[in-house]
Design an enzyme around this catalytic site. Structure first.
Site, short mmCIF file in Angstrom:
data_model
loop_
_atom_site.label_atom_id
_atom_site.label_comp_id
_atom_site.label_asym_id
_atom_site.label_seq_id
_atom_site.Cartn_x
_atom_site.Cartn_y
_atom_site.Cartn_z
CG ASP A 1 39.21 72.75 112.46
OD1 ASP A 1 38.74 72.28 113.52
OD2 ASP A 1 38.58 72.76 111.37
CE LYS B 1 38.95 76.54 108.68
NZ LYS B 1 38.80 75.45 109.64
CG HIS C 1 38.21 77.01 102.83
ND1 HIS C 1 39.38 76.60 102.23
CD2 HIS C 1 38.39 76.75 104.16
CE1 HIS C 1 40.21 76.12 103.13
NE2 HIS C 1 39.64 76.19 104.31
NE ARG C 2 32.40 72.89 104.94
CZ ARG C 2 31.37 72.28 105.52
NH1 ARG C 2 30.16 72.79 105.42
NH2 ARG C 2 31.55 71.17 106.25
CB SER C 3 37.74 69.89 102.90
OG SER C 3 36.54 69.18 103.03
CD GLU D 1 37.43 75.60 112.65
OE1 GLU D 1 38.22 76.46 112.18
OE2 GLU D 1 36.76 74.84 111.92
CD GLN E 1 39.37 68.95 109.51
OE1 GLN E 1 38.61 68.00 109.63
NE2 GLN E 1 38.93 70.18 109.37
CD GLU E 2 41.21 72.91 108.69
OE1 GLU E 2 41.26 74.14 108.83
OE2 GLU E 2 40.17 72.30 108.38
CG HIS F 1 40.43 68.01 105.46
ND1 HIS F 1 40.49 69.27 105.98
CD2 HIS F 1 39.10 67.71 105.40
CE1 HIS F 1 39.27 69.72 106.22
NE2 HIS F 1 38.41 68.79 105.89
CB SER G 1 35.60 66.99 109.01
OG SER G 1 35.82 68.38 108.98
CE LYS H 1 33.54 74.99 107.62
NZ LYS H 1 33.66 73.64 108.25
CG ASP I 1 33.40 74.02 111.57
OD1 ASP I 1 32.28 74.23 111.08
OD2 ASP I 1 34.28 73.36 110.98
CD GLU J 1 40.57 72.78 104.32
OE1 GLU J 1 41.41 73.37 105.02
OE2 GLU J 1 39.38 72.66 104.64
P1 PGA Z 1 35.17 70.43 105.98
O1 PGA Z 1 36.37 70.91 106.91
O2 PGA Z 1 34.93 71.43 104.95
O3 PGA Z 1 35.67 69.12 105.48
O4 PGA Z 1 33.99 70.27 106.93
C1 PGA Z 1 36.63 72.23 107.22
C2 PGA Z 1 36.54 72.46 108.69
O5 PGA Z 1 36.33 71.52 109.49
O6 PGA Z 1 36.69 73.60 109.10
ZN ZN Z 2 36.43 72.98 111.28
#
Ligand code: PGA
Ligand code: ZN
Length: 398
Positions: free
Chosen positions: A232, A376, A353-355, A273, A154-155, A146, A42, A325, A300, A196
């Site tokens: 998030d 995270k 981190h990233r996904s 987020e 998403q999270e 994800h 994402s 990131k 983000d 993740e």
């Molecule tokens: P991504 O997702 O690594 O797929 O961008 C993580 C996030 O959105 O925080």
């Molecule tokens: Zn995010």
């Protein structure tokens, strides 16, 4: 001063089975560092460019490596990262790829630390960080980009804010992850895992909120310290044609702000987020005005670890937290500058981190070095536990 003598690049696997860039950096005095680039799904519109791994490697070999080998000092991270930028000549690493840039930048930092015989976090400024360790945010339920069929948000992230140590916090998140599975099983709901490692059942977001509240409360009682949670929303992925589209409804910007503000109050969310899409500084500002004294409102995709975009946010009081990131911006120097600007202006930096991930542990050291309040990096899964276990090692060796 010791020069970088050799940089080797190769293609390795990431956690989604895609190719990513790994860099090996060697120094004159025998120092060595290895690092690899993560990859988002994402991704924000304003992120630095990730090129296909083969192309990023070929471009970095021809444009960047000749300027680095035998030319720059291994302990001088700013000069290494400046050279990467000069070799690329674009604002967004469009020529050599942010994946090659960040792998080289992080591997060079590790080589610098190795040369000094110091842990990476110490080399990255750890002597001035103070005594606090980051609280890990543990992804327990997820969907969005994800996981197909999962939640719209998403999270859903466990936040063990009362944990007395990093180790306690890491185990608390893993327990919440298990407790979520137990609750799902009791309800007869099956679930796959997201990219993740979070559970991604086909349930409504409202049910996911209930389950998170129950799981965090249960584990909090078990472990004897406070465990809250956050989200998030990755709202850019929900946003289309001026509205936020959920499975069961659509929301205008005002309705989205109302919805998120109500969730913060109802569930005591400590972290929110990307509650609005990546161009909506005004919407972020309105939400922060409403709930910024109760929760972290974190950008983000809004900020993409970019000091120019963060400056705009600070001027507008758009948020009170920024996700960091390194691969969103391309170098450790840029990531550090974003952290510094954030902290100077009262924004909480959250290292992430990233996904798509590898076993690389650089972000654990970055979070400790910068005294970030949160990191995270998932709750379970080898590429996630690599960072979590590294945090435990850092804490127990310090
Ligand atoms: P991504 O997702 O690594 O797929 O961008 C993580 C996030 O959105 O925080
Ligand atoms: Zn995010």
């Amino acid at each position: 001063m010791t020069l970088i003598t050799e940089i080797r690049l190769r293609k390795v696997l990431d956690s989604r089975g895609n190719a990513t860039v790994e860099a090996d950096v060697s120094t004159e005095s025998g120092g060595f560092g290895r690092a690899s680039a993560p990859s988002g799904a994402s991704t924000g519109e304003y992120e630095a460019i990730e090129l296909p791994a083969d192309e990023a490697i070929a471009q970095a070999r021809s444009l960047a490596i000749p300027r680095l080998e035998g030319q720059v000092y291994a302990g001088d991270q700013r000069s290494i990262d400046r050279t990467l930028r000069e070799a690329d000549e674009t604002d967004n690493f469009g020529e050599i790829g942010a994946n090659s840039a960040v792998a080289i930048s992080m591997a060079a930092a590790k080589a610098g630390a190795d040369m000094l015989g110091a842990p990476l976090y110490q080399h990255l400024g750890g002597a001035f960080r103070g005594g606090d360790y980051p609280t890990p945010l543990g992804n327990a339920i997820g969907g969005g980009e994800h996981a197909t069929g999962g939640t719209d948000i998403q999270e859903f992230l466990a936040a063990p804010v009362g944990a007395p140590s990093v180790s306690d916090a890491v185990f608390a998140n893993a327990r919440v992850h298990q407790a979520v599975h137990d609750i799902l099983s009791d309800r007869g709901i099956s679930a796959e895992k997201s990219d993740e490692g979070a559970w991604s059942p086909s349930i409504a977001d409202s049910e996911a909120f209930e389950i998170m509240a129950e799981a965090t409360e249960t584990v909090s009682e078990e472990m004897g310290f406070e465990i809250s949670f956050g989200i998030d929303a990755a709202a850019s992925e929900l946003f289309d044609g001026g509205k936020y589209h959920y499975s069961d409804t659509s929301r205008t910007t005002d309705e989205q702000i109302e919805y998120v503000a109500d969730l913060v109050t109802e569930y005591g969310l400590v972290y929110v987020e990307d509650p609005l899409e990546e161009n909506d500084y005004d919407g972020f500002e309105a939400l922060t005005e409403r709930v910024g004294d109760q929760t972290l409102v974190c950008g983000d995709d809004l900020f993409v670890t970019n000091t120019d975009r963060l400056t705009e946010g600070i001027e507008q009081d758009a948020a009170n937290s920024i996700l960091i990131k390194p691969n969103q911006i391309g170098t450790l120097t840029d990531a550090f500058d974003a952290v510094e600007l954030a902290v100077e202006n009262g924004y909480a930096p959250v290292i992430s981190h990233r996904s798509g991930e590898t076993e690389d542990t650089t972000i654990a050291h970055l979070a400790v070095a910068t005294a970030a309040p949160f990191i995270k990096t998932g709750a379970v899964g080898g590429e996630r536990t690599a960072k979590l276990n590294e945090l435990i090692r850092i804490e127990t060796n310090a």
